[in-house]
Enzyme design. Structure first.
Site, short mmCIF file in Angstrom:
data_model
loop_
_atom_site.label_atom_id
_atom_site.label_comp_id
_atom_site.label_asym_id
_atom_site.label_seq_id
_atom_site.Cartn_x
_atom_site.Cartn_y
_atom_site.Cartn_z
CE LYS A 155 -4.42 0.92 2.23
NZ LYS A 155 -4.99 0.96 3.54
O1 G3P Z 1 -7.67 1.61 5.37
C1 G3P Z 1 -7.88 2.81 4.84
C2 G3P Z 1 -9.31 3.28 5.40
O2 G3P Z 1 -10.26 2.30 5.12
C3 G3P Z 1 -9.55 4.29 6.64
O3 G3P Z 1 -10.78 4.34 6.90
O4 G3P Z 1 -12.52 5.16 8.61
O5 G3P Z 1 -9.99 5.54 8.96
O6 G3P Z 1 -11.55 6.67 7.46
P1 G3P Z 1 -11.10 5.33 8.14
#
Ligand code: G3P
Length: 218
Positions: A87
């Protein structure tokens, strides 16, 4: 549509895997920290544990922000397991690293995507996945699902093979909306996925079926 789980929690990953619908896992440094996993070796061991649980792709994020650092980390992560996808954030050095790693046969998930232009650069550089962040855009009154749709349409128009991996999913409705706009993959915490099962008429219907059976069969 593929279902990835967005967590580094092994119990949640096992539960989703046991459901039989899991296609992969995404993690990020915040999710690893939430599980208390620290230190390069422990983090690498944790990725291997995740790979042992699931059959699909497992995204492992670099923490370097320079080309050399991202490439070195990416090569180390990819060597941990054949299903690791590296990633990489959509920054200038990241685009170079995506191109380099992809040409070496290492698959990349380009993360922190908030515009169609960022997605286009990631696809041109050869990313296997791009991850638009729905929830974080919604948090600032922008249109997360709208972005997913723009990217899906653009990739279809130009024939890019890069898969649109909708990330930052906060609730079950987001998953349905991703399905409606044709996202290739969603990555979600466990609860929004389980939320897809819920309907009061299902519960009421099942209760009645079982009660009727019991009336006759005792
Ligand atoms: O892995 C990246 C993403 O899914 C993060 O989610 O909830 O931290 O904005 P969030």
């Amino acid at each position: 549509m593929k279902f990835f789980i967005d967590t580094a929690n092994l119990d949640d990953i096992r539960e989703a895997q046991a459901l039989g619908i899991l296609d992969g896992v995404t993690t990020n440094p915040s999710l690893m920290a939430r599980e208390g996993i620290k230190g390069e070796k422990n983090i690498q061991e944790h990725y291997k544990k995740i790979c042992d649980i699931v059959d699909g792709d497992v995204s492992a994020e670099v923490i370097s922000t320079d080309f050399e650092g991202m490439v070195k980390e990416g090569e180390t992560l990819a060597a941990l397991h054949p299903r690791i996808v590296v990633k990489i954030p959509i920054i200038k050095e990241g685009v170079k690293a995506i191109k380099y790693l992809t040409e070496k046969g290492i698959r990349v998930n380009c993360t922190l995507v908030f515009t169609p232009g960022q997605a286009l650069l990631a696809a041109k550089a050869g990313a296997s996945y791009v991850s638009p962040f729905i929830g974080r855009l919604d948090d600032i009154s922008e249109d997360g699902i709208g972005l997913v749709k723009q990217i899906v349409d653009m990739f279809n128009y130009y024939g890019y093979e890069t898969e649109v991996l909708a990330a930052s999913i906060r609730h079950t409705r987001h998953i349905i909306q991703c399905m409606e706009v044709g996202a290739d993959v969603i990555t979600s915490p466990l609860q929004p996925i389980l939320g897809l099962l819920k309907h009061p008429l299902t519960d009421a219907g099942l209760e009645k079926f079982l009660a009727d059976y019991k009336k006759v069969n005792g």
